[in-house]
Design a protein around this motif. Sequence first.
Motif, short mmCIF file in Angstrom:
data_model
loop_
_atom_site.label_atom_id
_atom_site.label_comp_id
_atom_site.label_asym_id
_atom_site.label_seq_id
_atom_site.Cartn_x
_atom_site.Cartn_y
_atom_site.Cartn_z
N VAL A 47 45.34 33.95 32.84
CA VAL A 47 44.85 33.19 34.38
C VAL A 47 45.20 34.17 35.35
O VAL A 47 44.31 34.12 36.35
N GLY A 48 46.38 34.73 35.56
CA GLY A 48 46.89 35.56 36.40
C GLY A 48 45.89 36.89 36.63
O GLY A 48 45.68 36.96 38.05
N GLN A 49 45.35 37.44 35.65
CA GLN A 49 44.62 38.44 35.75
C GLN A 49 43.23 38.22 36.40
O GLN A 49 42.85 38.93 37.14
N ARG A 50 42.93 36.99 35.81
CA ARG A 50 41.46 36.80 36.16
C ARG A 50 41.69 36.19 37.96
O ARG A 50 40.63 36.52 38.61
N ASP A 255 49.36 53.30 39.42
CA ASP A 255 48.01 52.57 38.51
C ASP A 255 47.06 51.81 39.35
O ASP A 255 47.70 51.26 40.64
N ALA A 256 46.01 52.05 39.11
CA ALA A 256 45.00 51.27 39.60
C ALA A 256 45.01 49.74 39.59
O ALA A 256 44.64 49.12 40.57
N GLU A 257 45.51 49.30 38.52
CA GLU A 257 45.68 48.04 38.16
C GLU A 257 46.75 47.68 37.19
O GLU A 257 47.01 48.48 36.51
N GLY A 258 47.40 46.56 37.21
CA GLY A 258 48.28 46.25 36.25
C GLY A 258 48.97 44.97 36.51
O GLY A 258 48.84 44.28 37.46
N VAL A 259 49.96 44.75 35.81
CA VAL A 259 50.92 43.67 36.05
C VAL A 259 52.26 43.79 35.63
O VAL A 259 52.60 44.57 34.62
N VAL A 260 53.20 43.48 36.37
CA VAL A 260 54.65 43.73 36.08
C VAL A 260 55.35 42.33 36.45
O VAL A 260 54.87 41.29 36.92
N PHE A 273 53.39 39.89 38.73
CA PHE A 273 53.11 40.64 39.84
C PHE A 273 51.76 41.31 39.43
O PHE A 273 51.69 42.26 38.79
N PHE A 274 50.65 40.61 39.86
CA PHE A 274 49.15 41.26 39.36
C PHE A 274 48.78 42.25 40.46
O PHE A 274 48.50 41.60 41.65
N PHE A 275 48.14 43.44 40.25
CA PHE A 275 47.81 44.15 41.49
C PHE A 275 46.45 44.89 41.16
O PHE A 275 46.31 45.06 39.69
#
Length: 704
Positions: A47-50, A255-260, A273-275
């Motif tokens: 859900v967060g990535q979307r 990173d161009a995108e990711g989650v931590v 932390f979605f970027f």
Amino acid sequence: MRRKSSRLNARTVALIVTTVGAAALTAYTVHDLREFKESRQARSLEVGQRAGIRVAEALDETLSEVSERATEYSKVVARIDSEPELLESIKKESFRFPLVMGVTVAFEPGAFAGKERYSPFFNKARDEFQFIEQAYDYTSRELETAKWYTAVVESGKARWSEPYFAKAAETMVVDYGVPVVDDEGRTIGIVDYAISLSDFTRIVDALSVGEAGYGFTYDETGAILSHPNPIYLLQNVFQLRDGKNEAIVNSLREDAEGVVAYNSTYTYKHSWFFFRELKSTGWKSVLVFAEDDLLGASDEGRRKIIQIGIGIGLLLIALLALLALVQGVDGFNRKELWRLATLTSLVLLGNIVLIWYLNVTTDFSRFDHDVERIVNDTILDNYVEQSDAELYKLVNARYSKVPTGIFIESYELSSFEASIIGKLWMKYPKDLYETAPPGFYLPDVSALETRGLVQTKLADVEYDDYVLVTWRFRVTLEEDFSYRQYPFEQNDVALRILYPDFSKNVLLVPDLQSYDILNPSVRPGLNPDVSVPSSETIASFFTLSNAEFKTTFGNRRLVKSYPMLTFHMVFKRNYLNPFVANIIPILIVVMMMFVVLYISSRKQDGRAGLTTMNVIQSSAGFLFILILAHVNERARIETPEIAYIELFYFSMYLYITVQTLALAAMFRGVDWKLFEWEDNLILKLSFWPLLLAIWFAFTLARFY
């Protein structure tokens, strides 16, 4: 002998089956909890990535529209040679995008109408032109504040600027500049679209969701361009730690995108932390969410932990019983039975304490899905739009919104009342001030006149478009507290606020901009030093809901319900005092009862002088002590409900009565098998396990 062996084998088989069943139950509950957490985590990430992609794409689309239009507009400017026409064109262009605070056209020296320098900027907020050449030399390569112009002219390419303080606009901005090229291919100036960082923050915040969720953006250098807390603006995200380690910082940089994942010191929650990089600018948009914000709070985890506690307890009891049976020569011996009774009692007590602990450490207000906490502008706007639509259908009108804030200085609690001292302010629109004078109405004020509302207006401070009206108030409110789980209960002080005249269609809404952090666990709107001896405040937040008065109060307005602003303070009782005052006396009585039972015997010479009358007299004394304590506690909490603590008293009344009858029957020589085995050992062994099982049963029923 063969019959005894057969009975032993049957017991062994039964205990083995019980042990295997308990082990299977424990394994299942542990696996179920682990699977539950992993499933929620996986769904949270999805859900967060979307959401991160959605926000990044929305920002990309908005910023791409700005950059594409800027390129087109630079060609329009190149064909304009009249100053009035240019100014009219700039003003019109400035209103094309809500995000853009204004458009600037800046020319090289002598490139427009022979002027040495010419750079008109239309400021939408002031609805006026400002001429930058009058403030400073925007063509100077030495000025940092002129790089929005000089960097574009030198490179000859369109670019986004680094954030800086714009002297003309008097705010922090980021610009998109495009060269203006004449027919001969020479750069004669630039067009520049300025975006205020505060406006950009509002756009990002509107796209973010969740109670503790928030969004921010940063550029290639790590400078934060938008953040809900202004103190973070222009700070470097690569140098901030705030719960992030070096690996997280490197990921954000490379990173161009990711989650931590990290523990946010802004929301005080473990967060995802979605970027994602914005293709249009090279900036990165970031969404930070707690797991509960993505999926909604769930009480399933607490229940599953209770199930694990029960499973582990059953397994320990079954293992000890099996071990005792295997070691015994002829079944269980007396020593092993006492060990088994002790372990069973400790397991039951441990499960009771576990349930207490989980109840004390859980904020149950998060699970109330009937009430939505207003913690960001998106939630507020949705509710206001819905209320406006409902009102428009009925009376063809919309609400006048008045941002309203609360700060609670102190409060005290009694059985069903809350006494509060605090400040209330309204950002009152000037166009409403005369037709609907500022004021507020609290519908839950105590009926006792001496405890009513006392309010004092402190100040009227006039601003451009509103008047800040501030009151100090003292009030005692009637509250619907529940004591079913006393002394481990959680309750909510609800300060409900309305505008007095419903016919004016004035809607009080929370002034979210006046609070740094809206995460309920940080207790916004509450004095951090407030101290309530009987309770601990664990959360505070605003809600909006309809007040059903079932009357029009004589107004012509047909609506009988009204949107009502409510400020909530969620508190849990400090359980130590009622625990000591009630549980300790009960435990002392229980221990004395056990001593009486332990020294009892079917044999006359083994009773240590204990008689039937002694048992009755001691039981009467125990009952008197408990009834007196019970009556005093009942008078203190004054609730129509049966409180949890009272169940201990009721169980003790039953236990004392049953034990008295049993001992009296034994002393009178009643021939029950219950008394025969090992001189009343069954009653002695079962005393603590049975009592704690009763306590565990009603604890589970009340708190599960």
